[in-house]
Scaffold this motif. Structure first.
Motif, PDB file in Angstrom:
ATOM      1  N   GLY A 182      12.343  13.733  -2.578  1.00  0.00           N
ATOM      2  CA  GLY A 182      11.249  13.657  -1.619  1.00  0.00           C
ATOM      3  C   GLY A 182       9.968  13.175  -2.259  1.00  0.00           C
ATOM      4  O   GLY A 182       9.913  12.815  -3.438  1.00  0.00           O
ATOM      5  N   THR A 183       8.920  13.158  -1.459  1.00  0.00           N
ATOM      6  CA  THR A 183       7.576  12.839  -1.923  1.00  0.00           C
ATOM      7  C   THR A 183       6.745  14.095  -1.748  1.00  0.00           C
ATOM      8  O   THR A 183       6.613  14.608  -0.635  1.00  0.00           O
ATOM      9  CB  THR A 183       6.973  11.677  -1.111  1.00  0.00           C
ATOM     10  OG1 THR A 183       7.827  10.541  -1.222  1.00  0.00           O
ATOM     11  CG2 THR A 183       5.594  11.320  -1.638  1.00  0.00           C
ATOM     12  N   TRP A 184       6.188  14.588  -2.841  1.00  0.00           N
ATOM     13  CA  TRP A 184       5.541  15.892  -2.854  1.00  0.00           C
ATOM     14  C   TRP A 184       4.062  15.746  -3.179  1.00  0.00           C
ATOM     15  O   TRP A 184       3.655  14.824  -3.888  1.00  0.00           O
ATOM     16  CB  TRP A 184       6.227  16.813  -3.875  1.00  0.00           C
ATOM     17  CG  TRP A 184       7.717  16.700  -3.819  1.00  0.00           C
ATOM     18  CD1 TRP A 184       8.519  16.006  -4.679  1.00  0.00           C
ATOM     19  CD2 TRP A 184       8.590  17.243  -2.823  1.00  0.00           C
ATOM     20  NE1 TRP A 184       9.837  16.094  -4.293  1.00  0.00           N
ATOM     21  CE2 TRP A 184       9.915  16.850  -3.150  1.00  0.00           C
ATOM     22  CE3 TRP A 184       8.390  18.032  -1.689  1.00  0.00           C
ATOM     23  CZ2 TRP A 184      11.014  17.215  -2.396  1.00  0.00           C
ATOM     24  CZ3 TRP A 184       9.488  18.395  -0.931  1.00  0.00           C
ATOM     25  CH2 TRP A 184      10.779  17.992  -1.278  1.00  0.00           C
ATOM     26  N   TYR A 185       3.290  16.677  -2.685  1.00  0.00           N
ATOM     27  CA  TYR A 185       1.833  16.614  -2.826  1.00  0.00           C
ATOM     28  C   TYR A 185       1.340  17.947  -3.374  1.00  0.00           C
ATOM     29  O   TYR A 185       1.706  19.013  -2.862  1.00  0.00           O
ATOM     30  CB  TYR A 185       1.214  16.339  -1.457  1.00  0.00           C
ATOM     31  CG  TYR A 185      -0.294  16.275  -1.435  1.00  0.00           C
ATOM     32  CD1 TYR A 185      -0.967  15.106  -1.763  1.00  0.00           C
ATOM     33  CD2 TYR A 185      -1.050  17.379  -1.055  1.00  0.00           C
ATOM     34  CE1 TYR A 185      -2.357  15.045  -1.720  1.00  0.00           C
ATOM     35  CE2 TYR A 185      -2.435  17.325  -1.008  1.00  0.00           C
ATOM     36  CZ  TYR A 185      -3.079  16.156  -1.341  1.00  0.00           C
ATOM     37  OH  TYR A 185      -4.449  16.100  -1.296  1.00  0.00           O
ATOM     38  N   VAL A 186       0.537  17.905  -4.434  1.00  0.00           N
ATOM     39  CA  VAL A 186      -0.022  19.124  -5.018  1.00  0.00           C
ATOM     40  C   VAL A 186      -1.262  19.515  -4.214  1.00  0.00           C
ATOM     41  O   VAL A 186      -2.299  18.862  -4.300  1.00  0.00           O
ATOM     42  CB  VAL A 186      -0.378  18.916  -6.501  1.00  0.00           C
ATOM     43  CG1 VAL A 186      -0.958  20.206  -7.084  1.00  0.00           C
ATOM     44  CG2 VAL A 186       0.854  18.483  -7.296  1.00  0.00           C
ATOM     45  N   ALA A 187      -1.131  20.569  -3.412  1.00  0.00           N
ATOM     46  CA  ALA A 187      -2.246  21.028  -2.583  1.00  0.00           C
ATOM     47  C   ALA A 187      -3.200  21.916  -3.368  1.00  0.00           C
ATOM     48  O   ALA A 187      -4.397  21.959  -3.080  1.00  0.00           O
ATOM     49  CB  ALA A 187      -1.718  21.778  -1.362  1.00  0.00           C
ATOM     50  N   GLN A 188      -2.674  22.663  -4.341  1.00  0.00           N
ATOM     51  CA  GLN A 188      -3.494  23.484  -5.230  1.00  0.00           C
ATOM     52  C   GLN A 188      -2.938  23.320  -6.639  1.00  0.00           C
ATOM     53  O   GLN A 188      -1.744  23.496  -6.865  1.00  0.00           O
ATOM     54  CB  GLN A 188      -3.454  24.961  -4.827  1.00  0.00           C
ATOM     55  CG  GLN A 188      -4.092  25.280  -3.491  1.00  0.00           C
ATOM     56  CD  GLN A 188      -5.598  25.171  -3.522  1.00  0.00           C
ATOM     57  OE1 GLN A 188      -6.239  25.391  -4.546  1.00  0.00           O
ATOM     58  NE2 GLN A 188      -6.184  24.831  -2.385  1.00  0.00           N
ATOM     59  N   GLY A 189      -3.814  22.998  -7.582  1.00  0.00           N
ATOM     60  CA  GLY A 189      -3.376  22.842  -8.959  1.00  0.00           C
ATOM     61  C   GLY A 189      -4.498  22.285  -9.809  1.00  0.00           C
ATOM     62  O   GLY A 189      -5.383  21.593  -9.309  1.00  0.00           O
ATOM     63  N   GLY A 190      -4.472  22.587 -11.098  1.00  0.00           N
ATOM     64  CA  GLY A 190      -5.529  22.153 -11.989  1.00  0.00           C
ATOM     65  C   GLY A 190      -6.448  23.304 -12.336  1.00  0.00           C
ATOM     66  O   GLY A 190      -6.065  24.476 -12.272  1.00  0.00           O
ATOM     67  N   GLY A 191      -7.675  22.976 -12.695  1.00  0.00           N
ATOM     68  CA  GLY A 191      -8.624  23.992 -13.122  1.00  0.00           C
ATOM     69  C   GLY A 191      -9.507  24.496 -11.999  1.00  0.00           C
ATOM     70  O   GLY A 191      -9.280  24.229 -10.817  1.00  0.00           O
ATOM     71  N   LYS A 192     -10.533  25.219 -12.373  1.00  0.00           N
ATOM     72  CA  LYS A 192     -11.455  25.819 -11.417  1.00  0.00           C
ATOM     73  C   LYS A 192     -12.090  24.743 -10.546  1.00  0.00           C
ATOM     74  O   LYS A 192     -12.536  23.719 -11.033  1.00  0.00           O
ATOM     75  CB  LYS A 192     -12.543  26.587 -12.172  1.00  0.00           C
ATOM     76  CG  LYS A 192     -13.451  27.412 -11.287  1.00  0.00           C
ATOM     77  CD  LYS A 192     -14.422  28.227 -12.121  1.00  0.00           C
ATOM     78  CE  LYS A 192     -15.312  29.096 -11.245  1.00  0.00           C
ATOM     79  NZ  LYS A 192     -16.270  29.884 -12.056  1.00  0.00           N
TER      80      LYS A 192
END
Length: 405
Positions: free
Chosen positions: A229-239
């Motif tokens: 599939g094609t996925w999307y990072v809705a929350q991720g990374g730093g502050k």
């Protein structure tokens, strides 16, 4: 005589919880033997005492829009309970904070629309200023401010979750602001240097912060748990890009949703999150593209916790209950990898089972503390969250990243 706590042949969760909270502790072993064995009588006594301290003498437990409402003479708390076929309480959870029901609730769609309207108005004002300023320095200040606003929109917002008309209108506005540059050669230089310095400093600060948070990474490589599939990072990374950072054990967590494959691109045209093609709300959790997506073990290890059977939440609303909902936790020997919010009835492993990377463990759902179907994934070591890296998907994982896998 009919038991007043029976409901359709068994005690309802509300009635069973009320009976437990108001009973003498000597009765707990009969009312909730599994809970007593798992939690321990001493800890249960502390939980019930703390609940009574918040609510006063408990008078009722009733179904409410946010969960079971424990009502007392001086306050309320939220609770969650589950009963067996015999009406015996088999699980409970009580919120540690007082509960105050809000009669006025702004639907999520309205909040998003209002935010976009304010953001759009700000960029429209910047565009108007770019085309009407009378000096070159003022024009450049407005242009830098408009670019900064757009960087914030693209980097810290979730543009893929917005209507295409909104996204492309904002992008067209930025292009129009840049096009106003033809006027610069015909304008007097002006004396807005302090304002320009502030705008440039702000822009550089925003870009630097965004680059720094998107580069947030540390931990043991895993295998990406979603395929095809094609996925999307809705929350991720730093502050600033990841609301999990506030929680020590989840500081590197990812929330992953699916992108409509018919409109995918580096910046996807539409994130399918329960909205139809015009951005209108519609459908239950099954209307989301990621709902039911197969979930595979990201590592070798032993399942230390697996839960199934908890119902999906209604999208846009959270009823109080177990935080992770249906879940699978795997101990690699070095860290615990946690996958949460799975579809009820889909969990394919059990506690104590050994699993291999790539083995099917369940399907993505909407159970637990979630407003829309997505996969919550994090790893922790000694209670500290690790930022995730994957062997089969390179690069940094931050809000806004699109993954084809």
């Amino acid at each position: 005589m009919q038991d007043p706590y029976r409901h359709d042949g068994a005690a309802s969760p509300a009635a069973a919880l009320h009976r437990f909270l108001t009973a003498d502790p000597d009765e707990w072993e009969r009312l909730a033997p599994r809970v007593v064995r798992k939690v321990g009588r001493e800890r249960l006594e502390a939980i019930v005492a703390a609940t009574r301290e918040r609510t006063g003498a408990i008078t009722a437990v009733e179904e409410g829009p946010d969960g079971l409402v424990i009502r007392g003479e001086s306050g309320q708390s939220l609770g969650w309970a589950v009963t067996g076929d015999d009406g015996v309480l088999t699980g409970l959870l009580i919120d540690g904070d007082p509960y105050r029901h809000s009669a006025f609730r702004v639907p999520p769609g309205i909040r998003v629309s209002l935010g976009m309207a304010i953001w759009g108005a700000g960029l429209a004002w910047g565009l108007w200023c770019c085309w009407t300023e009378g000096t070159g320095s003022s024009w450049l200040t407005d242009l830098v401010a408009s670019v900064t606003g757009y960087v914030v929109f693209e980097g810290y917002g979730e543009p893929a979750a917005m209507r295409r008309t909104v996204r492309w209108s904002l992008r067209a506005g930025l292009a129009a602001a840049l096009a106003s540059g033809w006027r610069a050669a015909h304008l007097p230089s002006g004396h807005s240097l302090p304002g320009l310095c502030v705008a440039v400093t702000l822009c550089v600060g925003v870009v630097w912060s965004l680059a720094r948070q998107r580069g947030h990474r540390w931990g043991t490589p895993l295998c990406f748990p979603l395929k095809g599939g094609t996925w999307y990072v809705a929350q991720g990374g730093g502050k600033g890009l990841n609301h999990h950072v506030a929680f020590r054990e989840q500081r590197g967590a990812l929330d992953i949703v699916a992108v409509d494959p018919a409109h995918g691109s580096r910046r996807p045209h539409r994130l399918v999150n329960g909205l139809d093609g015009d951005g209108r709300s519609g459908g239950g959790p099954e209307s989301y593209v990621i709902y039911g997506a197969k979930l595979y073990a990201p590592c070798d290890g032993t399942v230390v916790s697996a839960a199934d059977g908890l119902p999906d939440q209604e999208p846009g609303r959270i009823r109080f209950g177990p935080l992770y909902g249906n879940h699978v936790f795997i101990d690699t020997g070095h860290e615990i990898v946690k996958m949460a919010h799975l579809r009820p009835g889909s969990v394919a492993v059990t506690t104590g089972q050994t699993v291999r990377a790539g083995q099917l463990v369940g399907e993505v759902g909407n159970s637990g503390n979630t407003t829309e179907p997505h996969l919550h994934l994090h790893a922790e070591r000694d209670g500290v969250g690790l930022d995730l890296a994957f062997e089969d998907v390179g690069g940094h994982f931050h809000r806004g990243r699109v993954i084809h896998h």
